[in-house]
Scaffold this motif. Structure first.
Motif, PDB file in Angstrom:
ATOM      1  N   VAL A  33      16.562  42.826  35.447  1.00 31.11           N
ATOM      2  CA  VAL A  33      17.546  43.946  35.378  1.00 31.11           C
ATOM      3  C   VAL A  33      19.122  42.853  35.085  1.00 31.11           C
ATOM      4  CG1 VAL A  33      18.953  45.643  36.573  1.00 31.11           C
ATOM      5  CG2 VAL A  33      16.468  45.338  36.896  1.00 31.11           C
ATOM      6  N   ILE A  34      19.793  43.647  34.081  1.00 26.95           N
ATOM      7  CA  ILE A  34      21.057  42.990  33.895  1.00 26.95           C
ATOM      8  C   ILE A  34      22.145  43.859  34.390  1.00 26.95           C
ATOM      9  CG2 ILE A  34      22.697  42.098  32.263  1.00 26.95           C
ATOM     10  CD1 ILE A  34      20.359  41.375  30.527  1.00 26.95           C
ATOM     11  N   ASN A  35      22.911  43.616  35.625  1.00 28.28           N
ATOM     12  CA  ASN A  35      23.721  44.251  36.038  1.00 28.28           C
ATOM     13  C   ASN A  35      25.016  43.954  35.324  1.00 28.28           C
ATOM     14  OD1 ASN A  35      22.582  45.903  38.040  1.00 28.28           O
ATOM     15  ND2 ASN A  35      22.541  44.059  39.364  1.00 28.28           N
ATOM     16  N   ALA A  36      25.861  44.920  34.723  1.00 33.17           N
ATOM     17  CA  ALA A  36      27.078  45.007  34.137  1.00 33.17           C
ATOM     18  C   ALA A  36      28.203  45.395  35.115  1.00 33.17           C
ATOM     19  CB  ALA A  36      27.227  45.650  32.744  1.00 33.17           C
ATOM     20  N   SER A  37      29.363  44.881  34.753  1.00 34.42           N
ATOM     21  CA  SER A  37      30.363  45.109  35.627  1.00 34.42           C
ATOM     22  C   SER A  37      31.516  45.805  35.096  1.00 34.42           C
ATOM     23  CB  SER A  37      31.128  43.771  36.135  1.00 34.42           C
ATOM     24  OG  SER A  37      30.003  42.793  36.574  1.00 34.42           O
ATOM     25  N   PHE A  38      32.715  46.317  36.139  1.00 34.59           N
ATOM     26  CA  PHE A  38      33.681  47.109  35.801  1.00 34.59           C
ATOM     27  C   PHE A  38      35.066  46.183  35.775  1.00 34.59           C
ATOM     28  CE2 PHE A  38      30.597  49.970  37.722  1.00 34.59           C
ATOM     29  CZ  PHE A  38      30.170  50.821  36.563  1.00 34.59           C
ATOM     30  N   ASP A  39      35.103  45.534  36.858  1.00 36.72           N
ATOM     31  CA  ASP A  39      36.410  44.918  37.022  1.00 36.72           C
ATOM     32  C   ASP A  39      35.940  43.461  37.901  1.00 36.72           C
ATOM     33  OD1 ASP A  39      35.315  45.876  39.557  1.00 36.72           O
ATOM     34  OD2 ASP A  39      36.862  47.151  39.885  1.00 36.72           O
ATOM     35  N   LEU A  40      37.009  42.867  38.376  1.00 34.77           N
ATOM     36  CA  LEU A  40      36.718  41.655  38.955  1.00 34.77           C
ATOM     37  C   LEU A  40      35.700  41.669  40.392  1.00 34.77           C
ATOM     38  CD1 LEU A  40      36.747  38.511  39.263  1.00 34.77           C
ATOM     39  CD2 LEU A  40      39.069  38.952  40.366  1.00 34.77           C
ATOM     40  N   PRO A  41      36.146  42.691  41.277  1.00 31.52           N
ATOM     41  CA  PRO A  41      35.252  42.948  42.366  1.00 31.52           C
ATOM     42  C   PRO A  41      33.698  43.000  41.967  1.00 31.52           C
ATOM     43  CG  PRO A  41      37.381  44.027  42.812  1.00 31.52           C
ATOM     44  CD  PRO A  41      37.324  43.599  41.532  1.00 31.52           C
ATOM     45  N   SER A  42      33.445  44.147  41.007  1.00 30.75           N
ATOM     46  CA  SER A  42      32.083  44.521  40.769  1.00 30.75           C
ATOM     47  C   SER A  42      31.511  43.146  39.933  1.00 30.75           C
ATOM     48  CB  SER A  42      32.027  45.656  39.816  1.00 30.75           C
ATOM     49  OG  SER A  42      32.577  45.339  38.567  1.00 30.75           O
ATOM     50  N   SER A  43      32.116  42.562  39.183  1.00 30.83           N
ATOM     51  CA  SER A  43      31.755  41.171  38.952  1.00 30.83           C
ATOM     52  C   SER A  43      31.084  39.859  39.882  1.00 30.83           C
ATOM     53  CB  SER A  43      32.645  40.506  37.762  1.00 30.83           C
ATOM     54  OG  SER A  43      33.111  41.232  36.684  1.00 30.83           O
ATOM     55  N   GLN A  44      32.031  39.962  40.791  1.00 36.16           N
ATOM     56  CA  GLN A  44      31.645  39.218  42.071  1.00 36.16           C
ATOM     57  C   GLN A  44      30.200  39.668  42.556  1.00 36.16           C
ATOM     58  OE1 GLN A  44      35.372  39.646  43.818  1.00 36.16           O
ATOM     59  NE2 GLN A  44      36.178  37.485  43.073  1.00 36.16           N
ATOM     60  N   GLN A  45      30.416  41.162  42.868  1.00 35.92           N
ATOM     61  CA  GLN A  45      29.024  41.859  43.562  1.00 35.92           C
ATOM     62  C   GLN A  45      27.786  41.611  42.602  1.00 35.92           C
ATOM     63  OE1 GLN A  45      30.858  45.473  43.880  1.00 35.92           O
ATOM     64  NE2 GLN A  45      32.073  45.159  45.303  1.00 35.92           N
ATOM     65  N   ALA A  46      28.156  41.566  41.367  1.00 34.12           N
ATOM     66  CA  ALA A  46      26.938  41.445  40.297  1.00 34.12           C
ATOM     67  C   ALA A  46      26.350  40.150  40.434  1.00 34.12           C
ATOM     68  CB  ALA A  46      27.299  41.901  38.883  1.00 34.12           C
ATOM     69  N   LYS A  73      45.111  36.155  36.457  1.00 30.53           N
ATOM     70  CA  LYS A  73      44.220  35.383  37.476  1.00 30.53           C
ATOM     71  C   LYS A  73      43.032  36.077  37.145  1.00 30.53           C
ATOM     72  CE  LYS A  73      47.783  35.233  41.199  1.00 30.53           C
ATOM     73  NZ  LYS A  73      48.543  35.613  42.427  1.00 30.53           N
ATOM     74  N   VAL A  74      42.615  37.311  36.851  1.00 34.67           N
ATOM     75  CA  VAL A  74      41.358  37.949  36.633  1.00 34.67           C
ATOM     76  C   VAL A  74      40.794  37.145  35.595  1.00 34.67           C
ATOM     77  CG1 VAL A  74      40.200  39.944  35.941  1.00 34.67           C
ATOM     78  CG2 VAL A  74      42.100  40.067  37.488  1.00 34.67           C
ATOM     79  N   LEU A  75      41.381  36.781  34.619  1.00 32.77           N
ATOM     80  CA  LEU A  75      40.845  36.147  33.356  1.00 32.77           C
ATOM     81  C   LEU A  75      40.237  34.838  33.933  1.00 32.77           C
ATOM     82  CD1 LEU A  75      40.149  35.500  30.458  1.00 32.77           C
ATOM     83  CD2 LEU A  75      42.586  34.582  30.331  1.00 32.77           C
ATOM     84  N   ASP A  76      40.985  33.960  34.753  1.00 28.00           N
ATOM     85  CA  ASP A  76      40.651  32.873  35.248  1.00 28.00           C
ATOM     86  C   ASP A  76      39.250  33.078  36.238  1.00 28.00           C
ATOM     87  OD1 ASP A  76      42.662  31.482  33.938  1.00 28.00           O
ATOM     88  OD2 ASP A  76      43.970  31.269  35.808  1.00 28.00           O
ATOM     89  N   ALA A  77      39.427  33.961  36.956  1.00 24.73           N
ATOM     90  CA  ALA A  77      38.199  34.225  37.978  1.00 24.73           C
ATOM     91  C   ALA A  77      37.102  34.330  37.258  1.00 24.73           C
ATOM     92  CB  ALA A  77      38.486  35.370  38.894  1.00 24.73           C
ATOM     93  N   LEU A  78      37.170  35.425  36.127  1.00 31.14           N
ATOM     94  CA  LEU A  78      36.134  35.535  35.128  1.00 31.14           C
ATOM     95  C   LEU A  78      35.518  34.418  34.462  1.00 31.14           C
ATOM     96  CD1 LEU A  78      37.053  39.092  33.461  1.00 31.14           C
ATOM     97  CD2 LEU A  78      35.427  38.603  35.394  1.00 31.14           C
ATOM     98  N   LEU A  79      36.373  33.527  34.039  1.00 28.98           N
ATOM     99  CA  LEU A  79      35.810  32.311  33.512  1.00 28.98           C
ATOM    100  C   LEU A  79      35.095  31.410  34.223  1.00 28.98           C
ATOM    101  CD1 LEU A  79      38.727  30.937  31.127  1.00 28.98           C
ATOM    102  CD2 LEU A  79      36.414  31.218  30.374  1.00 28.98           C
ATOM    103  N   GLU A  80      35.551  31.421  35.635  1.00 30.57           N
ATOM    104  CA  GLU A  80      34.813  30.647  36.674  1.00 30.57           C
ATOM    105  C   GLU A  80      33.496  31.345  36.745  1.00 30.57           C
ATOM    106  OE1 GLU A  80      35.339  29.125  41.115  1.00 30.57           O
ATOM    107  OE2 GLU A  80      37.078  29.970  40.161  1.00 30.57           O
TER     108      GLU A  80
END
Length: 256
Positions: A33-46, A73-80
């Motif tokens: 299963v691939i969990n897609a995300s909506f924002d930074l918190p859901s990305s971290q949860q995924a 800040k969101v961009l940098d966090a997503l890159l990480e």
């Protein structure tokens, strides 16, 4: 074996029985299963769910509904996050002109920024498109050869499918293919190139006809696969093999 290429098991709809939902997916031959995300918190949860479950992968990104939350800040966090070995895509990203929860100019800007993010991370994109066909295509044309990915939960006509494929995208089919009034969508399923599509649930949304209106989950994938096999006049095991191989190639998930 099936791959649910687009789910949202990190959302609160599954807080009461998430482990059971994941177990039912495995029992129903949904191997990954691939969990897609909506924002930074859901990305971290995924990503956290992917770390905790061998059969789960993550996609990280900001949905057009949440484009207003996107900043440096969101961009940098997503890159990480994108460097995590179980992150296989940037998504879901794109445009949504049906609800317009973020201004359209902001949606466009954030969409393009995340295409650039995917290129930098070396990952495919998972694209959300609702009532925005022309602007989606216009933005993609500005980035020739700079992305690979999928138009998720495909809802367009054959011409739009052809345009997506010409740009290097695959398309993905979900529960709506099982709905009685989805004649145009089934026409696309019938004629699309066999190596250019795969399957998803988009759960908890868009449950297939036998559970329509109820919470969706990955274990219902077989209903989508069975309908696609029927439309293509091939067996369920064959459609499972083909779509699993297609998804494995794009997301670089070992399927053998």
């Amino acid at each position: 074996m099936l791959i649910d290429t687009h789910a949202h098991l990190q959302v609160r709809d599954y807080d009461a029985d998430r482990k059971e939902v994941i177990a039912r997916a495995i029992e129903a031959d949904v191997r990954y299963v691939i969990n897609a995300s909506f924002d930074l918190p859901s990305s971290q949860q995924a990503v956290k769910l992917a770390e905790e479950n061998e059969n789960i992968y993550a996609a990280v990104g900001v949905h057009p509904h949440d484009a207003r939350t996107f900043d440096g800040k969101v961009l940098d966090a997503l890159l990480e996050l994108a460097e995590h070995p179980k992150v296989v895509a940037i998504g879901e990203i794109g445009l949504d002109y049906y609800r317009n929860l973020s201004p359209r100019p902001v949606q466009k800007t954030v969409f393009e920024m995340q295409i650039d993010l995917a290129r930098e991370a070396g990952l495919p994109v998972i694209i959300h498109n609702r009532d925005a066909h022309e602007d989606i295509l216009e933005i993609l044309r500005r980035h020739p050869g700079q992305f690979r990915g999928v138009m998720h939960c495909f809802s367009g006509d054959q011409q739009f499918a052809d345009n997506c494929i010409q740009m290097g995208l695959c398309v993905s089919f979900a529960g709506p293919v099982t709905y009685p009034n989805a004649r145009q969508l089934r026409e696309v399923v019938a004629h699309i190139q066999m190596d250019k599509f795969f399957l998803e649930t988009d759960c908890p949304y868009l449950a297939p006809q036998f559970k329509r209106g109820k919470r969706n989950e990955p274990s219902y994938m077989k209903a989508v696969a069975r309908k696609v096999a029927e439309i293509r006049h091939i067996t369920l095991p064959e459609i499972a093999r083909i779509t699993t191989e297609n998804a494995g190639r794009l997301f670089e998930i070992a399927t053998s």
